[in-house]
Motif scaffolding. Structure first.
Motif, PDB file in Angstrom:
ATOM      1  N   GLN A  14       0.842  -1.187   0.000  1.00  0.00           N
ATOM      2  CA  GLN A  14       0.000   0.000   0.000  1.00  0.00           C
ATOM      3  C   GLN A  14       0.881   1.242   0.000  1.00  0.00           C
ATOM      4  OE1 GLN A  14      -3.412   0.185  -0.029  1.00  0.00           O
ATOM      5  NE2 GLN A  14      -3.530  -2.044  -0.225  1.00  0.00           N
ATOM      6  N   MET A  15       0.412   2.265  -0.660  1.00  0.00           N
ATOM      7  CA  MET A  15       1.129   3.530  -0.679  1.00  0.00           C
ATOM      8  C   MET A  15       1.430   3.986   0.755  1.00  0.00           C
ATOM      9  SD  MET A  15      -0.087   6.879  -2.804  1.00  0.00           S
ATOM     10  CE  MET A  15      -1.593   7.037  -1.885  1.00  0.00           C
ATOM     11  N   GLY A  16       2.644   4.464   0.991  1.00  0.00           N
ATOM     12  CA  GLY A  16       3.039   4.923   2.307  1.00  0.00           C
ATOM     13  C   GLY A  16       3.703   3.862   3.166  1.00  0.00           C
ATOM     14  N   GLN A  17       3.610   2.615   2.742  1.00  0.00           N
ATOM     15  CA  GLN A  17       4.232   1.532   3.500  1.00  0.00           C
ATOM     16  C   GLN A  17       5.712   1.407   3.144  1.00  0.00           C
ATOM     17  OE1 GLN A  17       2.595  -0.562   5.911  1.00  0.00           O
ATOM     18  NE2 GLN A  17       1.237   1.212   5.686  1.00  0.00           N
ATOM     19  N   GLU A  18       6.435   0.792   4.047  1.00  0.00           N
ATOM     20  CA  GLU A  18       7.854   0.509   3.816  1.00  0.00           C
ATOM     21  C   GLU A  18       8.005  -0.857   3.163  1.00  0.00           C
ATOM     22  OE1 GLU A  18      10.982   1.104   7.009  1.00  0.00           O
ATOM     23  OE2 GLU A  18      10.942  -1.098   6.916  1.00  0.00           O
ATOM     24  N   VAL A  19       8.929  -0.960   2.222  1.00  0.00           N
ATOM     25  CA  VAL A  19       9.241  -2.261   1.633  1.00  0.00           C
ATOM     26  C   VAL A  19      10.745  -2.485   1.659  1.00  0.00           C
ATOM     27  CG1 VAL A  19       7.240  -2.429   0.120  1.00  0.00           C
ATOM     28  CG2 VAL A  19       9.324  -1.343  -0.709  1.00  0.00           C
ATOM     29  N   ILE A  20      11.112  -3.732   1.781  1.00  0.00           N
ATOM     30  CA  ILE A  20      12.526  -4.127   1.700  1.00  0.00           C
ATOM     31  C   ILE A  20      12.664  -5.187   0.623  1.00  0.00           C
ATOM     32  CG2 ILE A  20      14.487  -5.142   2.897  1.00  0.00           C
ATOM     33  CD1 ILE A  20      13.369  -4.051   5.502  1.00  0.00           C
ATOM     34  N   LEU A  21      13.493  -4.883  -0.344  1.00  0.00           N
ATOM     35  CA  LEU A  21      13.778  -5.834  -1.415  1.00  0.00           C
ATOM     36  C   LEU A  21      15.134  -6.460  -1.123  1.00  0.00           C
ATOM     37  CD1 LEU A  21      12.700  -3.680  -4.493  1.00  0.00           C
ATOM     38  CD2 LEU A  21      11.286  -5.016  -2.919  1.00  0.00           C
ATOM     39  N   ARG A  22      15.180  -7.769  -1.289  1.00  0.00           N
ATOM     40  CA  ARG A  22      16.384  -8.484  -0.870  1.00  0.00           C
ATOM     41  C   ARG A  22      17.121  -9.103  -2.048  1.00  0.00           C
ATOM     42  NH1 ARG A  22      15.721  -8.568   4.591  1.00  0.00           N
ATOM     43  NH2 ARG A  22      13.570  -8.309   5.258  1.00  0.00           N
ATOM     44  N   CYS A  23      18.419  -9.162  -1.903  1.00  0.00           N
ATOM     45  CA  CYS A  23      19.282  -9.670  -2.969  1.00  0.00           C
ATOM     46  C   CYS A  23      20.449 -10.417  -2.336  1.00  0.00           C
ATOM     47  CB  CYS A  23      19.792  -8.483  -3.790  1.00  0.00           C
ATOM     48  SG  CYS A  23      21.097  -8.866  -4.977  1.00  0.00           S
ATOM     49  N   VAL A  24      20.813 -11.515  -2.965  1.00  0.00           N
ATOM     50  CA  VAL A  24      22.049 -12.203  -2.602  1.00  0.00           C
ATOM     51  C   VAL A  24      22.966 -12.127  -3.813  1.00  0.00           C
ATOM     52  CG1 VAL A  24      23.133 -14.348  -1.855  1.00  0.00           C
ATOM     53  CG2 VAL A  24      20.857 -13.743  -1.019  1.00  0.00           C
ATOM     54  N   LYS A 100      31.907  -7.226 -16.057  1.00  0.00           N
ATOM     55  CA  LYS A 100      30.519  -6.949 -16.390  1.00  0.00           C
ATOM     56  C   LYS A 100      29.609  -7.202 -15.187  1.00  0.00           C
ATOM     57  CE  LYS A 100      30.057 -11.645 -18.141  1.00  0.00           C
ATOM     58  NZ  LYS A 100      31.464 -12.055 -18.020  1.00  0.00           N
ATOM     59  N   LEU A 101      28.434  -6.582 -15.250  1.00  0.00           N
ATOM     60  CA  LEU A 101      27.457  -6.761 -14.189  1.00  0.00           C
ATOM     61  C   LEU A 101      26.610  -7.994 -14.443  1.00  0.00           C
ATOM     62  CD1 LEU A 101      28.239  -3.710 -13.867  1.00  0.00           C
ATOM     63  CD2 LEU A 101      25.874  -3.321 -13.197  1.00  0.00           C
ATOM     64  N   PHE A 102      26.343  -8.717 -13.387  1.00  0.00           N
ATOM     65  CA  PHE A 102      25.408  -9.836 -13.428  1.00  0.00           C
ATOM     66  C   PHE A 102      24.136  -9.397 -12.717  1.00  0.00           C
ATOM     67  CE2 PHE A 102      27.970 -13.419 -14.930  1.00  0.00           C
ATOM     68  CZ  PHE A 102      29.247 -12.897 -14.825  1.00  0.00           C
ATOM     69  N   PHE A 103      23.010  -9.606 -13.369  1.00  0.00           N
ATOM     70  CA  PHE A 103      21.731  -9.160 -12.833  1.00  0.00           C
ATOM     71  C   PHE A 103      20.922 -10.321 -12.272  1.00  0.00           C
ATOM     72  CE2 PHE A 103      21.226  -4.715 -14.065  1.00  0.00           C
ATOM     73  CZ  PHE A 103      22.262  -4.561 -14.968  1.00  0.00           C
ATOM     74  N   GLY A 104      20.128 -10.010 -11.243  1.00  0.00           N
ATOM     75  CA  GLY A 104      19.133 -10.954 -10.772  1.00  0.00           C
ATOM     76  C   GLY A 104      17.896 -10.895 -11.641  1.00  0.00           C
ATOM     77  N   SER A 105      16.916 -11.746 -11.317  1.00  0.00           N
ATOM     78  CA  SER A 105      15.686 -11.822 -12.113  1.00  0.00           C
ATOM     79  C   SER A 105      14.705 -10.710 -11.803  1.00  0.00           C
ATOM     80  CB  SER A 105      15.002 -13.171 -11.893  1.00  0.00           C
ATOM     81  OG  SER A 105      15.820 -14.215 -12.342  1.00  0.00           O
ATOM     82  N   GLY A 106      14.965  -9.970 -10.742  1.00  0.00           N
ATOM     83  CA  GLY A 106      14.130  -8.814 -10.458  1.00  0.00           C
ATOM     84  C   GLY A 106      13.036  -9.072  -9.444  1.00  0.00           C
ATOM     85  N   THR A 107      12.595  -7.992  -8.801  1.00  0.00           N
ATOM     86  CA  THR A 107      11.413  -8.001  -7.941  1.00  0.00           C
ATOM     87  C   THR A 107      10.424  -7.008  -8.534  1.00  0.00           C
ATOM     88  OG1 THR A 107      12.575  -8.558  -5.906  1.00  0.00           O
ATOM     89  CG2 THR A 107      10.468  -7.418  -5.681  1.00  0.00           C
ATOM     90  N   GLN A 108       9.240  -7.508  -8.863  1.00  0.00           N
ATOM     91  CA  GLN A 108       8.196  -6.631  -9.385  1.00  0.00           C
ATOM     92  C   GLN A 108       7.476  -5.995  -8.203  1.00  0.00           C
ATOM     93  OE1 GLN A 108       7.220  -5.821 -12.758  1.00  0.00           O
ATOM     94  NE2 GLN A 108       6.228  -4.262 -11.490  1.00  0.00           N
ATOM     95  N   LEU A 109       7.635  -4.706  -8.028  1.00  0.00           N
ATOM     96  CA  LEU A 109       6.987  -3.988  -6.933  1.00  0.00           C
ATOM     97  C   LEU A 109       5.750  -3.264  -7.454  1.00  0.00           C
ATOM     98  CD1 LEU A 109       6.966  -2.918  -4.005  1.00  0.00           C
ATOM     99  CD2 LEU A 109       8.319  -0.979  -4.819  1.00  0.00           C
ATOM    100  N   SER A 110       4.631  -3.544  -6.834  1.00  0.00           N
ATOM    101  CA  SER A 110       3.386  -2.876  -7.197  1.00  0.00           C
ATOM    102  C   SER A 110       2.897  -2.089  -5.979  1.00  0.00           C
ATOM    103  CB  SER A 110       2.325  -3.892  -7.617  1.00  0.00           C
ATOM    104  OG  SER A 110       2.751  -4.605  -8.757  1.00  0.00           O
ATOM    105  N   VAL A 111       2.774  -0.784  -6.133  1.00  0.00           N
ATOM    106  CA  VAL A 111       2.304   0.071  -5.045  1.00  0.00           C
ATOM    107  C   VAL A 111       0.864   0.481  -5.353  1.00  0.00           C
ATOM    108  CG1 VAL A 111       2.707   2.165  -3.728  1.00  0.00           C
ATOM    109  CG2 VAL A 111       4.645   0.898  -4.680  1.00  0.00           C
ATOM    110  N   LEU A 112      -0.049   0.146  -4.444  1.00  0.00           N
ATOM    111  CA  LEU A 112      -1.474   0.403  -4.688  1.00  0.00           C
ATOM    112  C   LEU A 112      -1.961   1.628  -3.921  1.00  0.00           C
ATOM    113  CD1 LEU A 112      -2.737  -3.286  -4.420  1.00  0.00           C
ATOM    114  CD2 LEU A 112      -1.958  -2.058  -6.445  1.00  0.00           C
TER     115      LEU A 112
END
Lengths: 112, 117
Positions: A14-24, A100-112
């Motif tokens: 929800q808009m205004g909430q905190e999110v944490i996206l994680r990566c290894v 070169k950079l190696f990328f992860g598959s991504g996190t799709q963030l949807s803010v409602l």
């Protein structure tokens, strides 16, 4: 082959909430990055991180954003108070020195 | 401010023929250029790169050409295969030799390559 892993793959908040996206990142890499891609637009650089501190950040990376490497393996992106326009695919990447950079598959963030 | 431009949003090529993807840049400080390939729901994967000290780099079916005076690079894929259908991003960096690219990469908007059977 070693890879960058990201969790979760999808995050709805929800808009205004905190999110944490994680990566290894890949284990022997020293440089860590976050990029994002808003639907239909180009991949945009957010921030780079080296030696436990931010090396460079873009204009997008304002005070609402922060990054952390809390232990020897994880690299996180925190958005303190999400806005609708933060909805995007967020990519983590890592690299070794001069490589070169190696990328992860991504996190799709949807803010409602 | 589009420092890296890919002017063709999409390109359709017949299987077996040559695919040529183009990229232009404006920042003369860029000295390292990369092509990434991206499938839906996946992150970009590295394809091939070229340093500004070269004008050509070849890896199997993929060749990248760099024309520094024109600030233009191109990716040639020959012969094109169905598995090549993806979005191709051109990216550039000014910091290849300063420790992994602290400034990160500047990406173009991508070209969607469609290989037709």
């Amino acid at each position: 082959e070693p890879e960058v892993t990201q969790t979760p793959s999808h995050q709805v908040t929800q808009m205004g909430q905190e999110v944490i996206l994680r990566c290894v990142p890949i284990s022997n890499h020293l440089y860590f990055y976050w990029y994002r891609q808003i639907l239909g637009q180009k991949v945009e650089f957010l921030v780079s991180f080296y030696n436990n501190e931010i090396s460079e950040k873009s204009e997008i990376f304002d005070d609402q954003f922060s990054v952390e490497r809390p232990d020897g393996s994880n690299f996180t992106l925190k958005i303190r108070s999400t806005k609708l326009e933060d909805s995007a695919m967020y990519f983590c990447a890592s690299s070794s020195v001069g490589e070169k950079l190696f990328f992860g598959s991504g996190t799709q963030l949807s803010v409602l | 401010d589009q420092q890296v431009k890919q002017n063709s949003p999409s390109l359709s090529v017949q299987e077996g023929r040559i695919s040529i993807l183009n990229c232009d840049y404006t920042n003369s400080m860029f000295d390292y250029f990369l092509w990434y390939k991206k499938y839906p729901a996946e992150g970009p994967t590295f394809l091939i790169s070229i340093s500004s000290i070269k004008d050509k780099n070849e890896d199997g079916r993929f060749t990248v050409f760099l024309n520094k005076s024109a600030k233009h690079l191109s990716l040639h894929i020959v012969p094109s295969q169905p598995g090549d259908s993806a979005v191709y991003f051109c990216a550039a960096s000014a910091t290849q030799y300063s420790g992994g690219g602290a400034d990160g990469l500047t990406f173009g908007k991508g070209t969607h390559l469609i290989i037709q059977p």
